[in-house]
Enzyme design. Structure first.
Site, PDB file in Angstrom:
ATOM      1  N   GLU A  52       0.805  -1.230   0.000  1.00  0.00           N
ATOM      2  CA  GLU A  52       0.000   0.000   0.000  1.00  0.00           C
ATOM      3  C   GLU A  52       0.836   1.276   0.000  1.00  0.00           C
ATOM      4  OE1 GLU A  52      -3.293  -0.539  -0.282  1.00  0.00           O
ATOM      5  OE2 GLU A  52      -2.855  -2.667  -0.115  1.00  0.00           O
ATOM      6  N   THR A  57       1.717   2.194  -8.434  1.00  0.00           N
ATOM      7  CA  THR A  57       1.249   3.409  -9.094  1.00  0.00           C
ATOM      8  C   THR A  57       2.420   4.119  -9.776  1.00  0.00           C
ATOM      9  OG1 THR A  57      -0.469   3.653  -7.411  1.00  0.00           O
ATOM     10  CG2 THR A  57      -0.028   5.568  -8.789  1.00  0.00           C
ATOM     11  N   ARG A 185      -6.629  -0.280  -7.657  1.00  0.00           N
ATOM     12  CA  ARG A 185      -5.878  -1.035  -6.649  1.00  0.00           C
ATOM     13  C   ARG A 185      -5.851  -2.504  -7.016  1.00  0.00           C
ATOM     14  NH1 ARG A 185      -2.634  -3.042  -4.544  1.00  0.00           N
ATOM     15  NH2 ARG A 185      -2.287  -3.673  -2.389  1.00  0.00           N
ATOM     16  N   ASP A 207       8.965  -4.243 -10.273  1.00  0.00           N
ATOM     17  CA  ASP A 207       8.027  -4.002  -9.177  1.00  0.00           C
ATOM     18  C   ASP A 207       7.721  -5.342  -8.529  1.00  0.00           C
ATOM     19  OD1 ASP A 207       6.131  -2.936  -7.455  1.00  0.00           O
ATOM     20  OD2 ASP A 207       4.518  -2.969  -8.937  1.00  0.00           O
ATOM     21  N   GLN A 211       3.565  -6.926   0.350  1.00  0.00           N
ATOM     22  CA  GLN A 211       3.053  -7.628   1.522  1.00  0.00           C
ATOM     23  C   GLN A 211       4.109  -8.617   2.038  1.00  0.00           C
ATOM     24  OE1 GLN A 211       0.977  -6.850  -0.967  1.00  0.00           O
ATOM     25  NE2 GLN A 211      -0.448  -5.575   0.177  1.00  0.00           N
TER      26      GLN A 211
END
Length: 372
Positions: A52, A57, A185, A207, A211
Site C-alpha cells: 500500500e 502506481t 488497486r 516491481d 506484503q
C-alpha cells in the site's frame, strides 16, 4: 635530409605541448568511450517497499511518461478489477457502518442496502442499477460518517475517486482512463518488469509485491541492481497493515527500510527514498497527529505544518542508514504526472552519475535532497 631535420627540430622544440595534447586526447577519448558505455548499459531499477505504499502506481506512471502508454487491451484488463474494487469497498463500508451503529446503540442509522456478491470473479458486472445503489449508499450520512474513519477499516485511498465516477464505470462501453488505471488497486504478486528509455538511456524497472508474504521473492531480483527505489507512504502514519492489524504501516516501512539500506546485497548500490502520497499526507495532518505513530512520538513541532512534519519523517528514515552511502530523498505524489516526471529525471541523473563513478571517472559527489 633538411626537411627531416626541420621536422625533428619542431618536435624537439615543443615536446611538452605534444605530450600533453596526446594525454588530453586519450583522456577525452576514454571519457567519450565510457559515456557511450554507460548510455548503452541497461540500468536495473528495483522498486521496494511495504504494501500500500504506492509502488505499483509509480510503476504504472512510467508507462504514461516514457513508454507507449496503455493500449486498448491493457485498459480493458482493468475494467473488472476497478468494478470489483468499487463493490468490495462499498460492502466494507456498509459492514463497518452496521457494526459501528449497533455498538453505539444508534440503530436509526443502520443502512439496509446490500451489495451483490459473485461466486466467481469472471461473473462480476457492475450494472446501472447496482451503480445507482452505490451512489445512494455513498450519499448516506451513515456511510459518510464511517468514511471519515476509513483509516480504521482498511479502505483504499482511491475509494472516493471511484465512488464519484461510479456512473461512468458502470457503462457497458467503459474504458478506463489513465487516471483510472493509476488509481486502480490491485495487489502485486510476484515480479513485474517494464523497460523504457529516458533521453537514450535504457532502464528496466522491477516491481515486486510489498506484503510480507511476497517479500521472500525479493532476493531473486537483487543481482545486478543499479538503484533501489524504496517507496513509503508518508500518509500511513495512523494506519495498520492489511496483513497484521496490530502493526503500524509507517513503523513497518521504517523497519523494512533499515533492512534494505544496510543489507549486504546493496553495499555498492544507489538508494533513493520516495516519501509518497504527499497529497493525502497534507490533508491528513490537519485532522490527525503524526505522533499517533509510535516511531514519531518524539515530534515536538507544529503538527499541522507540512514542512516540519515531512522533514521529521525524512530524518527518521535517514537515521536508519548505518552505512556511508548518500541517500537521496524525494517527496512524491505517484498520481501526479508532472511530479513523477521531474523526480525520475533526477533519478536518471543519480543513476548515471553513479555508473560513471563505478567506471572510475571522477564526478562530484551529491548530497541528500528533497524535491517537492
Amino acid at each position: 635530409p633538411r626537411s627531416m631535420g626541420a621536422c625533428s627540430s619542431i618536435e624537439d622544440a615543443t615536446p611538452t605541448g605534444t605530450s600533453e595534447e596526446r594525454k588530453r586526447n586519450r583522456s577525452i577519448e576514454k571519457r567519450m568511450s565510457m559515456d557511450q558505455k554507460v548510455q548503452n548499459e541497461v540500468h536495473k531499477l528495483l522498486l521496494l517497499g511495504a504494501g500500500e505504499s504506492g509502488k505499483s502506481t509509480l510503476f504504472k506512471q512510467m508507462y504514461t511518461l516514457y513508454g507507449n502508454g496503455f493500449d486498448r487491451e491493457v485498459r480493458e484488463s482493468f475494467v473488472k478489477p476497478i468494478q470489483y474494487q468499487l463493490l468490495r469497498t462499498m460492502r466494507s463500508l456498509i459492514k463497518a457502518a452496521d457494526l459501528y451503529y449497533r455498538s453505539t446503540g444508534d440503530e436509526k442509522y443502520l443502512f439496509p442496502s446490500k451489495m451483490p456478491r459473485y461466486r466467481r470473479y469472471s461473473e462480476i458486472k457492475l450494472t446501472s442499477d447496482v451503480a445507482k445503489d452505490i451512489e445512494k449508499a455513498w450519499r448516506h450520512p451513515a456511510i459518510q460518517t464511517i468514511f471519515e474513519m476509513k483509516d480504521n477499516f482498511q479502505i483504499p485511498d482511491c475509494a472516493e475517486y471511484f465512488f464519484d465516477r461510479v456512473k461512468e464505470v458502470s457503462k457497458p462501453n467503459y474504458l478506463p482512463s489513465n487516471n483510472d488505471i493509476l488509481r486502480a488497486r490491485a495487489r502485486t504478486v510476484g515480479v513485474v518488469e517494464n523497460s523504457f528509455s529516458i533521453q537514450d538511456n535504457k532502464f528496466t524497472m522491477y516491481d515486486v509485491g510489498g506484503q510480507r508474504s511476497e517479500r521472500r521473492k525479493w532476493v531473486h531480483c537483487f543481482e545486478g541492481v543499479s538503484c533501489v527505489l524504496f517507496v513509503s507512504a508518508m500518509s500511513a502514519f495512523n494506519q495498520t497493515l492489511m496483513e497484521d492489524q496490530k502493526t503500524n504501516r509507517l513503523c513497518e516501512s521504517l523497519m523494512l527500510f533499515d533492512e534494505i539500506c544496510n543489507s549486504r546485497w546493496f553495499e555498492g548500490t544507489s538508494l533513493i527514498l520516495f516519501l509518497n502520497k504527499r497529497d493525502i499526507f497534507f490533508k491528513k495532518i490537519q485532522r490527525f497527529a503524526i505522533t499517533d505513530c509510535p516511531a514519531l512520538e518524539s515530534f515536538s513541532g507544529d503538527l499541522t505544518d507540512f514542512q516540519e512534519t515531512s522533514t521529521f519523517i525524512k530524518e527518521e528514515f535517514l537515521l536508519r542508514n548505518k552505512t556511508n552511502k548518500c541517500i537521496y530523498c524525494h517527496i512524491t505524489c505517484a498520481t501526479d504526472r508532472a511530479n513523477v516526471g521531474f523526480v525520475f529525471s533526477c533519478v536518471k541523473d543519480t543513476v548515471l552519475k553513479d555508473s560513471l563513478e563505478r567506471a572510475g571517472l571522477v564526478v562530484d559527489g551529491g548530497s541528500e535532497s528533497d524535491y517537492e
